[in-house]
Design a protein around this motif. Structure first.
Motif, PDB file in Angstrom:
ATOM      1  N   ASP A  65       9.333  13.275  13.671  1.00  0.00           N
ATOM      2  CA  ASP A  65      10.529  13.757  12.980  1.00  0.00           C
ATOM      3  C   ASP A  65      11.188  12.657  12.158  1.00  0.00           C
ATOM      4  O   ASP A  65      11.702  12.905  11.063  1.00  0.00           O
ATOM      5  CB  ASP A  65      11.538  14.303  13.987  1.00  0.00           C
ATOM      6  N   ALA A  66      11.204  11.447  12.688  1.00  0.00           N
ATOM      7  CA  ALA A  66      11.834  10.333  11.974  1.00  0.00           C
ATOM      8  C   ALA A  66      11.101  10.061  10.663  1.00  0.00           C
ATOM      9  O   ALA A  66      11.734   9.846   9.612  1.00  0.00           O
ATOM     10  CB  ALA A  66      11.847   9.083  12.842  1.00  0.00           C
ATOM     11  N   LEU A  67       9.773  10.053  10.706  1.00  0.00           N
ATOM     12  CA  LEU A  67       8.997   9.822   9.479  1.00  0.00           C
ATOM     13  C   LEU A  67       9.171  10.980   8.507  1.00  0.00           C
ATOM     14  O   LEU A  67       9.373  10.772   7.297  1.00  0.00           O
ATOM     15  CB  LEU A  67       7.516   9.647   9.822  1.00  0.00           C
ATOM     16  N   ARG A  68       9.126  12.184   9.024  1.00  0.00           N
ATOM     17  CA  ARG A  68       9.266  13.370   8.163  1.00  0.00           C
ATOM     18  C   ARG A  68      10.625  13.376   7.453  1.00  0.00           C
ATOM     19  O   ARG A  68      10.706  13.622   6.249  1.00  0.00           O
ATOM     20  CB  ARG A  68       9.099  14.632   9.015  1.00  0.00           C
ATOM     21  N   PHE A  69      11.692  13.099   8.209  1.00  0.00           N
ATOM     22  CA  PHE A  69      13.028  13.115   7.626  1.00  0.00           C
ATOM     23  C   PHE A  69      13.187  11.999   6.598  1.00  0.00           C
ATOM     24  O   PHE A  69      13.812  12.194   5.549  1.00  0.00           O
ATOM     25  CB  PHE A  69      14.087  12.980   8.719  1.00  0.00           C
TER      26      PHE A  69
ATOM     27  N   PHE B 208      10.676  19.081  15.431  1.00  0.00           N
ATOM     28  CA  PHE B 208      10.426  18.932  16.864  1.00  0.00           C
ATOM     29  C   PHE B 208      11.708  18.746  17.673  1.00  0.00           C
ATOM     30  O   PHE B 208      11.938  19.431  18.673  1.00  0.00           O
ATOM     31  CB  PHE B 208       9.456  17.774  17.110  1.00  0.00           C
ATOM     32  N   VAL B 209      12.552  17.825  17.227  1.00  0.00           N
ATOM     33  CA  VAL B 209      13.764  17.564  17.997  1.00  0.00           C
ATOM     34  C   VAL B 209      14.735  18.745  17.889  1.00  0.00           C
ATOM     35  O   VAL B 209      15.398  19.099  18.869  1.00  0.00           O
ATOM     36  CB  VAL B 209      14.429  16.242  17.543  1.00  0.00           C
ATOM     37  N   THR B 210      14.825  19.382  16.722  1.00  0.00           N
ATOM     38  CA  THR B 210      15.715  20.540  16.601  1.00  0.00           C
ATOM     39  C   THR B 210      15.220  21.705  17.446  1.00  0.00           C
ATOM     40  O   THR B 210      16.024  22.437  18.026  1.00  0.00           O
ATOM     41  CB  THR B 210      15.849  20.990  15.133  1.00  0.00           C
ATOM     42  N   GLU B 211      13.908  21.885  17.523  1.00  0.00           N
ATOM     43  CA  GLU B 211      13.347  22.951  18.371  1.00  0.00           C
ATOM     44  C   GLU B 211      13.722  22.729  19.827  1.00  0.00           C
ATOM     45  O   GLU B 211      14.168  23.652  20.530  1.00  0.00           O
ATOM     46  CB  GLU B 211      11.825  22.980  18.220  1.00  0.00           C
ATOM     47  N   THR B 212      13.573  21.503  20.297  1.00  0.00           N
ATOM     48  CA  THR B 212      13.884  21.192  21.696  1.00  0.00           C
ATOM     49  C   THR B 212      15.366  21.396  21.991  1.00  0.00           C
ATOM     50  O   THR B 212      15.735  22.010  22.999  1.00  0.00           O
ATOM     51  CB  THR B 212      13.485  19.740  22.016  1.00  0.00           C
ATOM     52  N   MET B 213      16.221  20.886  21.103  1.00  0.00           N
ATOM     53  CA  MET B 213      17.663  20.998  21.342  1.00  0.00           C
ATOM     54  C   MET B 213      18.143  22.439  21.206  1.00  0.00           C
ATOM     55  O   MET B 213      18.992  22.897  21.973  1.00  0.00           O
ATOM     56  CB  MET B 213      18.415  20.085  20.361  1.00  0.00           C
ATOM     57  N   TRP B 214      17.606  23.161  20.237  1.00  0.00           N
ATOM     58  CA  TRP B 214      18.048  24.535  20.013  1.00  0.00           C
ATOM     59  C   TRP B 214      17.671  25.453  21.175  1.00  0.00           C
ATOM     60  O   TRP B 214      18.489  26.258  21.629  1.00  0.00           O
ATOM     61  CB  TRP B 214      17.461  25.062  18.707  1.00  0.00           C
ATOM     62  N   THR B 215      16.437  25.339  21.639  1.00  0.00           N
ATOM     63  CA  THR B 215      16.020  26.193  22.757  1.00  0.00           C
ATOM     64  C   THR B 215      16.808  25.867  24.022  1.00  0.00           C
ATOM     65  O   THR B 215      17.146  26.757  24.802  1.00  0.00           O
ATOM     66  CB  THR B 215      14.510  26.056  23.016  1.00  0.00           C
ATOM     67  N   ALA B 216      17.109  24.574  24.224  1.00  0.00           N
ATOM     68  CA  ALA B 216      17.901  24.183  25.397  1.00  0.00           C
ATOM     69  C   ALA B 216      19.329  24.724  25.293  1.00  0.00           C
ATOM     70  O   ALA B 216      19.908  25.175  26.294  1.00  0.00           O
ATOM     71  CB  ALA B 216      17.924  22.667  25.543  1.00  0.00           C
TER      72      ALA B 216
ATOM     73  N   LEU C 219      31.725  24.903  18.914  1.00  0.00           N
ATOM     74  CA  LEU C 219      30.752  23.809  18.953  1.00  0.00           C
ATOM     75  C   LEU C 219      29.343  24.348  19.151  1.00  0.00           C
ATOM     76  O   LEU C 219      28.396  23.892  18.496  1.00  0.00           O
ATOM     77  CB  LEU C 219      31.113  22.827  20.063  1.00  0.00           C
ATOM     78  N   GLY C 220      29.192  25.331  20.022  1.00  0.00           N
ATOM     79  CA  GLY C 220      27.875  25.941  20.219  1.00  0.00           C
ATOM     80  C   GLY C 220      27.359  26.591  18.949  1.00  0.00           C
ATOM     81  O   GLY C 220      26.186  26.455  18.591  1.00  0.00           O
ATOM     82  N   TYR C 221      28.253  27.283  18.239  1.00  0.00           N
ATOM     83  CA  TYR C 221      27.869  27.937  16.988  1.00  0.00           C
ATOM     84  C   TYR C 221      27.452  26.922  15.934  1.00  0.00           C
ATOM     85  O   TYR C 221      26.446  27.098  15.239  1.00  0.00           O
ATOM     86  CB  TYR C 221      29.041  28.781  16.485  1.00  0.00           C
ATOM     87  N   VAL C 222      28.233  25.855  15.802  1.00  0.00           N
ATOM     88  CA  VAL C 222      27.950  24.842  14.779  1.00  0.00           C
ATOM     89  C   VAL C 222      26.597  24.180  15.037  1.00  0.00           C
ATOM     90  O   VAL C 222      25.785  24.007  14.117  1.00  0.00           O
ATOM     91  CB  VAL C 222      29.069  23.795  14.728  1.00  0.00           C
ATOM     92  N   LEU C 223      26.328  23.804  16.280  1.00  0.00           N
ATOM     93  CA  LEU C 223      25.039  23.185  16.605  1.00  0.00           C
ATOM     94  C   LEU C 223      23.892  24.162  16.374  1.00  0.00           C
ATOM     95  O   LEU C 223      22.840  23.787  15.839  1.00  0.00           O
ATOM     96  CB  LEU C 223      25.037  22.695  18.047  1.00  0.00           C
ATOM     97  N   ASP C 224      24.085  25.409  16.763  1.00  0.00           N
ATOM     98  CA  ASP C 224      23.071  26.440  16.559  1.00  0.00           C
ATOM     99  C   ASP C 224      22.705  26.538  15.084  1.00  0.00           C
ATOM    100  O   ASP C 224      21.517  26.493  14.702  1.00  0.00           O
ATOM    101  CB  ASP C 224      23.627  27.766  17.086  1.00  0.00           C
ATOM    102  N   GLN C 225      23.714  26.652  14.220  1.00  0.00           N
ATOM    103  CA  GLN C 225      23.464  26.789  12.788  1.00  0.00           C
ATOM    104  C   GLN C 225      22.897  25.510  12.177  1.00  0.00           C
ATOM    105  O   GLN C 225      22.029  25.552  11.308  1.00  0.00           O
ATOM    106  CB  GLN C 225      24.765  27.183  12.077  1.00  0.00           C
ATOM    107  N   LEU C 226      23.379  24.377  12.641  1.00  0.00           N
ATOM    108  CA  LEU C 226      22.895  23.097  12.112  1.00  0.00           C
ATOM    109  C   LEU C 226      21.416  22.899  12.429  1.00  0.00           C
ATOM    110  O   LEU C 226      20.645  22.456  11.567  1.00  0.00           O
ATOM    111  CB  LEU C 226      23.711  21.946  12.695  1.00  0.00           C
ATOM    112  N   PHE C 227      20.999  23.217  13.654  1.00  0.00           N
ATOM    113  CA  PHE C 227      19.590  23.042  14.022  1.00  0.00           C
ATOM    114  C   PHE C 227      18.692  23.964  13.205  1.00  0.00           C
ATOM    115  O   PHE C 227      17.575  23.592  12.830  1.00  0.00           O
ATOM    116  CB  PHE C 227      19.401  23.293  15.515  1.00  0.00           C
ATOM    117  N   ARG C 228      19.164  25.174  12.929  1.00  0.00           N
ATOM    118  CA  ARG C 228      18.389  26.078  12.071  1.00  0.00           C
ATOM    119  C   ARG C 228      18.227  25.469  10.670  1.00  0.00           C
ATOM    120  O   ARG C 228      17.154  25.525  10.072  1.00  0.00           O
ATOM    121  CB  ARG C 228      19.094  27.435  11.958  1.00  0.00           C
TER     122      ARG C 228
END
Length: 488
Positions: free
Chosen positions: A170-174, A310-318, A293-302
């Motif tokens: 993710d770091a390289l991709r970003f 990868f990291v957004t998938e892990t955080m979003w599903t959690a 806060l939950g809404y903002v993180l949800d939308q941001l990860f999308r």
């Protein structure tokens, strides 16, 4: 092939690279299509014993005694067949009907005439005048950290696998996406990949903090009228960010889109919203803030999933318990969340907090040390005094002030008995006074210059006059503060 671009059937992004395309397509030369390589499409030309030359189709057999040309087709000739030959052509297959023409071709500008122009020619010829794609999105080349072309002989090549192993994919991709301006080359340095890893860590820690404090995506989002200005502000900034990112992605401005997401996540969300909301979490009165806060993180990860999957998938599903971001809906901006009044108020709070932090630093007061203080401010700012005090580690109470700072129409008073460094406070005020006097002098010189005044736009003159007025007021205020300081 040239007309397909000129009449708008095919669009080249960025537009400034279209002349390169026309330079080649409008000035064609003979093309040697044969190559002496081990691998490739055999040229379907056969030679007879008496010098005859025949082209043999896929369902035909060469006459007895004929030999096939030993060469293969040029790589770009074979590549030009890609858009339709991979879909079942020359048969009218279901795939060909569904996927030809395709939507966007993404490739480097360096093969615009090697590959793209040839695909256009072959596609228009083989598919009865239908172009192979609607948009050609051209990106630049990845160069070393100094902008030099990578070369084995120079020893400046980069192994992406090493970066991924060390910092994560993710770091390289970003990092690559954040440097991808349309048609422009980008440099790549290890420090920048490390910075993107730090960004991913920042998001991870923010999500961990949110979940530990009960952030949720369950239930309806509270109506904006029931929220405090801090919650309304972050929803407003989120909606604006989604709108701007959407527009930039449509224009293939990946670098600018990543920059917006980065600053929203790091600055607005982590550095300001979470800090300003900690008082609510601490007091136990944070039901609405948890949902926001939950809404903002949800939308941001999308929103960030394409550039940090990868990291957004892990955080979003959690956070949400959802199956996968891959099948989640793309975030949608909400016009009813845009709130300029809240944005203006939070900007005022940010200015106050920044100035008080500077004051503490100038006094040499540790960031962990609590200071008795009070705010003298208009009601709309006073309402958020406790939130600011929590961030600034101020203890709000009635005090006999020994120092203060003024930010606009807000006065913050402190009781620094036993802790104030009078010499440091005097040095700070004298430094600010010197700066104000220099600014005033500069403004006076410009306003007194007849040549400048005759040529300068009215808006510039107004700005300088306002600056003169402000610096004069600052000089008066700072002089008064200096006179009130103890003699040390």
């Amino acid at each position: 092939a040239g007309d397909a671009v000129r009449d708008g059937r095919v669009k080249i992004e960025p537009e400034e690279l279209a002349p390169r395309y026309f330079d080649w397509i409008d000035n064609m030369h003979d093309w040697c299509i044969s190559r002496q390589l081990w691998w490739g499409h055999r040229i379907p030309v056969w030679y007879g014993p008496a010098g005859e030359v025949v082209v043999v189709g896929p369902d035909e057999i060469a006459p007895e005694g004929y030999t096939q040309d030993p060469d293969v087709l040029d790589t770009w000739f074979s590549s030009a067949l890609w858009p339709f030959s991979t879909l079942g052509w020359p048969h009218e297959s279901a795939d060909l009907k569904k996927f030809y023409p395709t939507s966007v071709l993404v490739t480097g500008y360096d093969i615009l005439f090697f590959w793209v122009a040839r695909m256009m020619m072959f596609g228009l010829f083989a598919m009865d005048g239908v172009q192979p794609f609607h948009t050609i999105a051209l990106h630049g080349l990845v160069r070393d950290q100094f902008g030099k072309k990578m070369s084995k002989s120079k020893g400046n090549t980069v192994d992406p696998i090493e970066f991924m192993d060390k910092y994560g994919a993710d770091a390289l991709r970003f990092t690559l996406a954040r440097g991808a301006n349309p048609g422009k080359d980008q440099a790549l340095a290890e420090d920048w990949v490390g910075g993107s890893r730090n960004f991913a860590t920042k998001l991870w820690n923010a999500t961990r903090f949110a979940m530990m404090n009960g952030a949720t995506t369950e239930g309806e989002l509270p109506h904006v009228d029931s929220l405090n200005a801090i919650d309304r502000w972050i929803l407003s900034r989120l909606s604006e960010t989604i709108t701007e990112v959407d527009a930039l992605l449509e224009q293939y401005e990946f670098a600018r889109a990543c920059e917006l997401m980065y600053h929203f996540a790091w600055d607005d969300l982590c550095d300001w919203y979470l800090e300003l909301s900690k008082e609510s979490f601490s007091s136990g009165d944070a039901a609405s803030t948890k949902r926001v806060l939950g809404y903002v993180l949800d939308q941001l990860f999308r929103l960030m999933h394409p550039v940090m999957p990868f990291v957004t998938e892990t955080m979003w599903t959690a956070l949400t318990g959802g199956e996968s971001l891959v099948i989640a809906q793309w975030p949608t901006a909400r016009a009813d969340h845009v709130d300029k009044k809240s944005e203006k108020l939070i900007a005022e709070l940010q200015e106050i907090i920044t100035d008080v932090r500077r004051f503490r630093n100038d006094q040499g007061i540790k960031t962990s040390q609590k200071i008795p203080a009070r705010f003298i401010a208009p009601a709309h700012i006073e309402e958020y005094a406790s939130a600011m005090a929590f961030v600034l580690r101020l203890q709000l109470e009635e005090i006999t002030p020994s120092a203060h700072c003024e930010i606009g129409n807000v006065r913050v008073e402190f009781d620094l008995t036993g802790s104030i460094d009078v010499a440091a406070e005097r040095a700070r005020l004298e430094k600010d006074l010197l700066t104000a006097e220099k600014d005033k002098q500069t403004a006076e010189v410009k306003l007194g210059n007849q040549g400048f005044m005759a040529k300068a736009p009215e808006s510039v003159v107004i700005e300088i006059r306002e600056r003169l007025e402000k610096t004069s007021a600052d000089i008066e205020r700072l002089t008064a503060q200096l006179s009130k300081l103890p003699s040390a």
